[in-house]
Motif scaffolding. Structure first.
Motif, PDB file in Angstrom:
ATOM      1  N   GLU A  26       0.795  -1.217  -0.086  1.00  0.00           N
ATOM      2  CA  GLU A  26      -0.017  -0.145  -0.108  1.00  0.00           C
ATOM      3  C   GLU A  26       1.158   1.171  -0.074  1.00  0.00           C
ATOM      4  O   GLU A  26       0.575   2.289  -0.653  1.00  0.00           O
ATOM      5  CB  GLU A  26      -0.901   0.065   1.168  1.00  0.00           C
ATOM      6  N   LEU A  27       2.028   1.196   0.865  1.00  0.00           N
ATOM      7  CA  LEU A  27       2.827   2.605   0.955  1.00  0.00           C
ATOM      8  C   LEU A  27       3.457   2.671  -0.212  1.00  0.00           C
ATOM      9  O   LEU A  27       3.639   3.943  -0.945  1.00  0.00           O
ATOM     10  CB  LEU A  27       3.645   2.403   2.148  1.00  0.00           C
ATOM     11  N   ARG A  28       3.965   1.629  -1.097  1.00  0.00           N
ATOM     12  CA  ARG A  28       4.567   1.679  -2.345  1.00  0.00           C
ATOM     13  C   ARG A  28       3.778   2.324  -3.391  1.00  0.00           C
ATOM     14  O   ARG A  28       4.398   3.175  -4.250  1.00  0.00           O
ATOM     15  CB  ARG A  28       5.388   0.255  -2.828  1.00  0.00           C
ATOM     16  N   GLU A  29       2.441   2.388  -3.400  1.00  0.00           N
ATOM     17  CA  GLU A  29       1.440   2.764  -4.369  1.00  0.00           C
ATOM     18  C   GLU A  29       1.117   4.296  -3.826  1.00  0.00           C
ATOM     19  O   GLU A  29       0.590   4.955  -4.701  1.00  0.00           O
ATOM     20  CB  GLU A  29       0.558   1.937  -4.281  1.00  0.00           C
ATOM     21  N   GLY A  30       1.512   4.496  -2.598  1.00  0.00           N
ATOM     22  CA  GLY A  30       1.048   6.110  -2.095  1.00  0.00           C
ATOM     23  C   GLY A  30      -0.141   6.038  -1.319  1.00  0.00           C
ATOM     24  O   GLY A  30      -1.158   5.160  -1.567  1.00  0.00           O
ATOM     25  N   LEU A  31      -0.224   6.609  -0.409  1.00  0.00           N
ATOM     26  CA  LEU A  31      -1.433   6.433   0.916  1.00  0.00           C
ATOM     27  C   LEU A  31      -2.390   7.582   0.298  1.00  0.00           C
ATOM     28  O   LEU A  31      -2.111   8.720  -0.341  1.00  0.00           O
ATOM     29  CB  LEU A  31      -0.909   6.830   2.044  1.00  0.00           C
ATOM     30  N   ALA A  32      -3.689   7.181   0.644  1.00  0.00           N
ATOM     31  CA  ALA A  32      -4.877   8.166   0.125  1.00  0.00           C
ATOM     32  C   ALA A  32      -4.823   9.542   0.707  1.00  0.00           C
ATOM     33  O   ALA A  32      -5.324  10.452  -0.028  1.00  0.00           O
ATOM     34  CB  ALA A  32      -6.258   7.303   0.275  1.00  0.00           C
ATOM     35  N   SER A  33      -4.320   9.718   1.996  1.00  0.00           N
ATOM     36  CA  SER A  33      -4.548  11.056   2.574  1.00  0.00           C
ATOM     37  C   SER A  33      -3.671  11.031   3.730  1.00  0.00           C
ATOM     38  O   SER A  33      -2.742  10.112   4.121  1.00  0.00           O
ATOM     39  CB  SER A  33      -6.067  11.115   3.106  1.00  0.00           C
ATOM     40  N   THR A  90       7.618  12.435  -9.265  1.00  0.00           N
ATOM     41  CA  THR A  90       7.051  10.897  -9.070  1.00  0.00           C
ATOM     42  C   THR A  90       8.254  10.138  -8.611  1.00  0.00           C
ATOM     43  O   THR A  90       8.297   9.164  -7.677  1.00  0.00           O
ATOM     44  CB  THR A  90       6.297  10.572 -10.251  1.00  0.00           C
ATOM     45  N   GLU A  91       9.485  10.224  -9.242  1.00  0.00           N
ATOM     46  CA  GLU A  91      10.688   9.375  -9.082  1.00  0.00           C
ATOM     47  C   GLU A  91      11.030   9.496  -7.623  1.00  0.00           C
ATOM     48  O   GLU A  91      11.547   8.912  -6.728  1.00  0.00           O
ATOM     49  CB  GLU A  91      11.555   9.401 -10.125  1.00  0.00           C
ATOM     50  N   THR A  92      11.016  10.837  -7.301  1.00  0.00           N
ATOM     51  CA  THR A  92      11.719  11.238  -6.074  1.00  0.00           C
ATOM     52  C   THR A  92      10.658  10.631  -4.902  1.00  0.00           C
ATOM     53  O   THR A  92      11.399  10.320  -3.888  1.00  0.00           O
ATOM     54  CB  THR A  92      11.560  12.756  -5.771  1.00  0.00           C
ATOM     55  N   ALA A  93       9.324  10.958  -5.191  1.00  0.00           N
ATOM     56  CA  ALA A  93       8.334  10.378  -4.128  1.00  0.00           C
ATOM     57  C   ALA A  93       8.487   9.078  -3.939  1.00  0.00           C
ATOM     58  O   ALA A  93       8.388   8.426  -2.819  1.00  0.00           O
ATOM     59  CB  ALA A  93       6.970  10.647  -4.563  1.00  0.00           C
ATOM     60  N   GLU A  94       8.803   7.993  -4.825  1.00  0.00           N
ATOM     61  CA  GLU A  94       8.844   6.524  -4.930  1.00  0.00           C
ATOM     62  C   GLU A  94      10.241   6.141  -4.189  1.00  0.00           C
ATOM     63  O   GLU A  94      10.380   5.129  -3.378  1.00  0.00           O
ATOM     64  CB  GLU A  94       8.905   6.041  -6.265  1.00  0.00           C
ATOM     65  N   LYS A  95      11.128   7.133  -4.274  1.00  0.00           N
ATOM     66  CA  LYS A  95      12.396   6.954  -3.579  1.00  0.00           C
ATOM     67  C   LYS A  95      12.368   6.761  -2.224  1.00  0.00           C
ATOM     68  O   LYS A  95      12.969   6.366  -1.523  1.00  0.00           O
ATOM     69  CB  LYS A  95      13.629   7.660  -4.118  1.00  0.00           C
ATOM     70  N   LEU A  96      11.821   8.253  -1.887  1.00  0.00           N
ATOM     71  CA  LEU A  96      11.744   8.288  -0.315  1.00  0.00           C
ATOM     72  C   LEU A  96      10.793   7.333   0.285  1.00  0.00           C
ATOM     73  O   LEU A  96      10.875   7.088   1.389  1.00  0.00           O
ATOM     74  CB  LEU A  96      10.945   9.868  -0.373  1.00  0.00           C
ATOM     75  N   ARG A  97       9.636   6.901  -0.190  1.00  0.00           N
ATOM     76  CA  ARG A  97       8.742   5.730   0.279  1.00  0.00           C
ATOM     77  C   ARG A  97       9.681   4.638   0.292  1.00  0.00           C
ATOM     78  O   ARG A  97       9.619   3.930   1.486  1.00  0.00           O
ATOM     79  CB  ARG A  97       7.661   5.632  -0.832  1.00  0.00           C
ATOM     80  N   GLU A  98      10.492   4.201  -0.616  1.00  0.00           N
ATOM     81  CA  GLU A  98      11.197   3.028  -0.480  1.00  0.00           C
ATOM     82  C   GLU A  98      12.312   2.967   0.458  1.00  0.00           C
ATOM     83  O   GLU A  98      12.807   2.082   1.024  1.00  0.00           O
ATOM     84  CB  GLU A  98      11.890   2.636  -1.701  1.00  0.00           C
ATOM     85  N   ARG A  99      12.794   4.338   0.497  1.00  0.00           N
ATOM     86  CA  ARG A  99      13.986   4.526   1.849  1.00  0.00           C
ATOM     87  C   ARG A  99      13.309   4.225   3.126  1.00  0.00           C
ATOM     88  O   ARG A  99      14.149   3.750   4.063  1.00  0.00           O
ATOM     89  CB  ARG A  99      14.469   5.944   1.721  1.00  0.00           C
ATOM     90  N   LEU A 100      12.065   4.916   3.313  1.00  0.00           N
ATOM     91  CA  LEU A 100      11.444   4.639   4.587  1.00  0.00           C
ATOM     92  C   LEU A 100      11.287   2.930   4.891  1.00  0.00           C
ATOM     93  O   LEU A 100      11.307   2.700   6.088  1.00  0.00           O
ATOM     94  CB  LEU A 100       9.987   5.414   4.558  1.00  0.00           C
TER      95      LEU A 100
END
Length: 254
Positions: A26-33, A90-100
């Motif tokens: 779920e997080l890798r795809e982005g959270l809704a709010s 978008t790429e930056t956001a994905e990298k930050l989520r994956e880093r977490l």
């Protein structure tokens, strides 16, 4: 990757891991709010048995202060981003989520797994289609009713906080729920201070967007770390129960 999975003889470990896997996806795809970010952290706090580093909670507080922090913007889907984060790459956001996930969530899952493995029941037979210990039939977190009960109190506390209260007196009733949701890991005067501080009461009973954002910060700063403390205490004492009672031979896995 192969779709085949081993037969589950220690379903509590599989159940815990699959619960974590769902939330990782779920997080890798982005959270809704932004509200979902808080709820996601609460859910992951339970499922890592409180083993996520305090740095996660400290940084989360910073993300909710003032303008939406960059990490917070990365955690949510583009439609939920505010201010400068509307232009977040978008790429930056994905990298930050994956880093977490790589630096904090999966190491916490590893620690929780190691903590649970000593108490996980090993079943003599692999779970069949109708067996109560099949991992996909479990309704309790890690097959531990006490953890699910704690999570239900946490969900109630968080939902009520984010929705806001009608009047100051409602905070007293909510405070009793907080005690249950944190397994008693509260300072003796915690509820008293929340009830007596006028500026806090204004935020908790307010209806503006500013009040709603302030309640998210309150949740991140004052509530989620207490949830973490509570589950850390409870997790070592919670007993395992399969979804339905069956007559099966069991041995303890150590």
């Amino acid at each position: 990757m192969t779709d085949a999975t081993p037969d589950p003889y220690r379903p509590a470990l599989v159940t815990l891991s699959e619960d974590v896997r769902e939330r990782v996806t779920e997080l890798r795809e982005g959270l809704a709010s932004e509200d979902r970010v808080l709820r996601w952290v609460q859910e992951m706090t339970i499922r890592t048995l409180g083993r996520m580093d305090m740095a996660v909670y400290t940084d989360l507080c910073r993300q909710f202060r003032g303008q939406q922090g960059v990490l917070l913007g990365a955690l949510v889907v583009p439609a939920a981003r505010r201010g400068q984060n509307r232009e977040l790459n978008t790429e930056t956001a994905e990298k930050l989520r994956e880093r977490l996930l790589a630096h904090y969530v999966l190491p916490a899952h590893r620690d929780a797994f190691r903590r649970l493995r000593a108490d996980a029941t090993e079943y003599i037979d692999a779970a069949g289609d109708e067996d109560s210990h099949r991992p996909d039939r479990q309704k309790f977190v890690a097959m531990r009713p006490a953890l699910t009960e704690l999570e239900q109190w946490q969900e109630r506390v968080l939902d009520d906080l984010l929705a806001g209260f009608d009047e100051r007196g409602d905070i007293l009733d909510w405070g009793q729920d907080v005690l249950l949701a944190t397994h008693g890991e509260l300072d003796k005067e915690w509820v008293t201070r929340v009830h007596d501080e006028d500026s806090t009461v204004d935020v908790l009973t307010g209806e503006t967007d500013t009040d709603k954002r302030a309640r998210r910060l309150f949740a991140a700063y004052h509530v989620l770390p207490q949830f973490r403390a509570g589950v850390r205490v409870l997790s070592g004492r919670a007993g395992e129960v399969a979804d339905e009672t069956t007559e099966q031979q069991e041995v303890n896995y150590a």
